[in-house]
Design an enzyme around this catalytic site. Structure first.
Site, PDB file in Angstrom:
ATOM      1  N   HIS A 145     -12.161 -25.402 -16.715  1.00  0.00           N
ATOM      2  CA  HIS A 145     -10.968 -25.473 -15.682  1.00  0.00           C
ATOM      3  C   HIS A 145     -11.006 -26.647 -14.645  1.00  0.00           C
ATOM      4  O   HIS A 145     -12.145 -27.242 -14.566  1.00  0.00           O
ATOM      5  CB  HIS A 145     -11.225 -24.208 -14.843  1.00  0.00           C
ATOM      6  N   GLN A 154      -0.184 -22.138 -11.669  1.00  0.00           N
ATOM      7  CA  GLN A 154       0.170 -22.334 -13.052  1.00  0.00           C
ATOM      8  C   GLN A 154       0.610 -21.089 -13.934  1.00  0.00           C
ATOM      9  O   GLN A 154       1.013 -21.279 -15.085  1.00  0.00           O
ATOM     10  CB  GLN A 154      -1.366 -22.874 -13.993  1.00  0.00           C
ATOM     11  N   ASN A 209      -7.066 -24.883  -5.721  1.00  0.00           N
ATOM     12  CA  ASN A 209      -6.851 -24.322  -6.966  1.00  0.00           C
ATOM     13  C   ASN A 209      -5.694 -24.133  -7.388  1.00  0.00           C
ATOM     14  O   ASN A 209      -4.418 -24.687  -6.572  1.00  0.00           O
ATOM     15  CB  ASN A 209      -7.587 -22.908  -7.193  1.00  0.00           C
ATOM     16  N   CYS A 244      -4.033 -26.237 -16.003  1.00  0.00           N
ATOM     17  CA  CYS A 244      -4.776 -26.678 -14.783  1.00  0.00           C
ATOM     18  C   CYS A 244      -5.111 -28.059 -14.789  1.00  0.00           C
ATOM     19  O   CYS A 244      -4.837 -28.526 -13.426  1.00  0.00           O
ATOM     20  CB  CYS A 244      -5.960 -25.933 -14.822  1.00  0.00           C
TER      21      CYS A 244
END
Length: 450
Positions: free
Chosen positions: A366, A69, A388, A75
């Site tokens: 997040h 990102q 992630n 996110c």
């Protein structure tokens, strides 16, 4: 009886200094902290060894490539598109596939600007210095969001492959764009409030404002496809076979990805409020008159079981946590016991999850994806595999290990499909109950994942 008010006296400083000079733990700790990074020198080696990247339950296909990102708070869009791309990869026999977070990002900005203006209009009689109005003005259009907000954009505008609307500079580095759009929206808030206080018709005024925001966004991000505009998706499958599919953003979401947004529900673990209740965050959203942000509040153990069930059914899991608390980005570990802070006489276990939320120390910040879980012989979770969106240089090639204790202490949200609730012994009638808890938009559970 209330204690007597006191100030810090110089004599106290002298006494405290002498006390600490005679304390070996403080002296050693001071030497460590003054000459090195605490998170490097206090690593608990035993925990590091136990946090191994092996899982006895893992989804068959993980999304590739690992996404990044960059310098943006997208996110939630990356976690959502990473969730959905797995289905397309199976369906079309793909080795790699990227959906476009940028496409959703553009229309979220556009809709959120309009949502902000509508909130300003609806509350124009509120004092300008009220907590609610000041909360609106803090960040009229920011990057962060929630899963429900993503579904709202997908329902109205659809989804496209990344090759149809790839990143531009300002999707990856959004600070300046946000700054300029937010300034314009605050100016518009002032204009609207002033006009409404005089009883003026603001219809054309607001339309001009919407047009200007759209102009700014297209300059920063580029023109995205319209929801019903046809495009051609061309690709090679794993066997090197060329394929071509004509679609529109809306049909791509509905027919290619088969994304049925009403099927999904966000589970929440908010220990401040009653479990088995719906929680609604008031005035939080992106599409005016769209679905509100709601959660089903459940015990942390049920959120964990929901993850286990989905992984066993070969489905990745969107989740929201307080990150990067207790996260080592180099080792790729999320573990509350990874650092020996107690060696400095510093106790990190004095507050419960509930207390941390109440006193402003923790909230969801997040969103990521869970793609695996390791269970003990009794079926209890030990650790999770986390995908992630910070690129391959973060964690272990973009992936993290998250311990069960971390999950219970710092994970707040898990997204599941509604037909999975029965396995959690949850009454699905709760989802439609009018007996819901309503939180203000500035509540910690209204935090947007970045």
């Amino acid at each position: 009886m209330a204690s007597k008010a006191t100030s810090i006296e110089f004599e106290s400083l002298t006494k405290w200094t002498n006390d600490f000079k005679s304390d070996i733990k403080t002296q050693i700790g001071g030497s460590v902290l003054q000459h090195s990074n605490i998170e490097d020198v206090l690593i608990n080696r035993e925990r590091e060894i136990k946090d191994i990247n092996v899982f006895n339950n893992k989804i068959e296909i993980e999304g590739l490539p690992v996404m990044d990102q960059k310098a943006s708070g997208r996110c939630w869009l990356f976690a959502a598109t990473n969730l959905l791309r797995v289905y397309a990869m199976k369906k079309y026999n793909l080795k790699e596939f990227k959906l476009s977070p940028s496409y959703l990002f553009f229309y979220d900005k556009l809709e959120r600007a309009n949502y902000f203006l509508e909130q300003i209009i609806d509350t124009h009689k509120e004092p300008i210095d009220s907590r609610l109005i000041q909360w609106f003005l803090t960040a009229p259009v920011e990057d962060g969001g929630q899963f429900t907000m993503m579904t709202q954009i997908a329902d109205k505008y659809g989804i496209v492959p990344d090759q149809i609307y790839p990143d531009s500079f300002n999707t990856t580095t959004s600070r300046i764009m946000n700054k300029m759009v937010n300034f314009k929206l605050r100016e518009y808030a002032m204009t609207l409030r002033n006009a409404l206080s005089k009883g003026e018709d603001i219809t054309e005024m607001k339309l001009d404002m919407q047009k200007e925001i759209y102009r700014l966004l297209t300059m920063f991000l580029g023109n995205p496809p319209k929801p019903d505009e046809e495009f051609t998706w061309e690709f090679y499958d794993k066997d090197g076979k060329y394929q071509s599919i004509k679609s529109t953003p809306k049909t791509f979401s509905n027919d290619v990805l088969e994304f049925k947004t009403p099927d999904y529900i966000s589970l929440l673990n908010d220990p401040r409020n009653d479990y088995n209740k719906m929680i609604k965050v008031d005035r939080l959203g992106n599409i005016f008159n769209g679905e509100p942000v709601k959660y089903l509040n459940l015990e942390g153990e049920k959120l964990a079981q929901a993850v286990i069930n989905r992984i066993k059914n070969n489905k990745p899991v969107f989740f929201g946590s307080d990150t990067p608390k207790f996260m080592d980005k180099n080792r790729g570990i999320m573990d509350t016991e990874l650092w020996d802070f107690q060696l400095l006489g510093y106790d990190i276990n004095t507050m419960s999850k509930k207390d941390r939320v109440l006193y402003g120390h923790s909230l969801m910040t997040h969103a990521m994806l869970i793609t695996g879980v390791h269970l003990d012989d009794n079926g209890k979770p030990i650790r999770y595999r986390v995908e992630n969106s910070w690129g391959t240089k973060s964690g272990k090639d973009g992936y993290y290990i998250m311990t069960e204790k971390y999950f219970q202490e710092y994970v707040y949200q898990v997204v599941v499909e509604k037909d999975e609730l029965a396995a959690l012994d949850v009454d699905v009638n709760i989802l439609d109950s009018k007996d819901e808890i309503v939180l203000p938009p500035y509540d910690p559970m209204g935090a947007l994942a970045l």
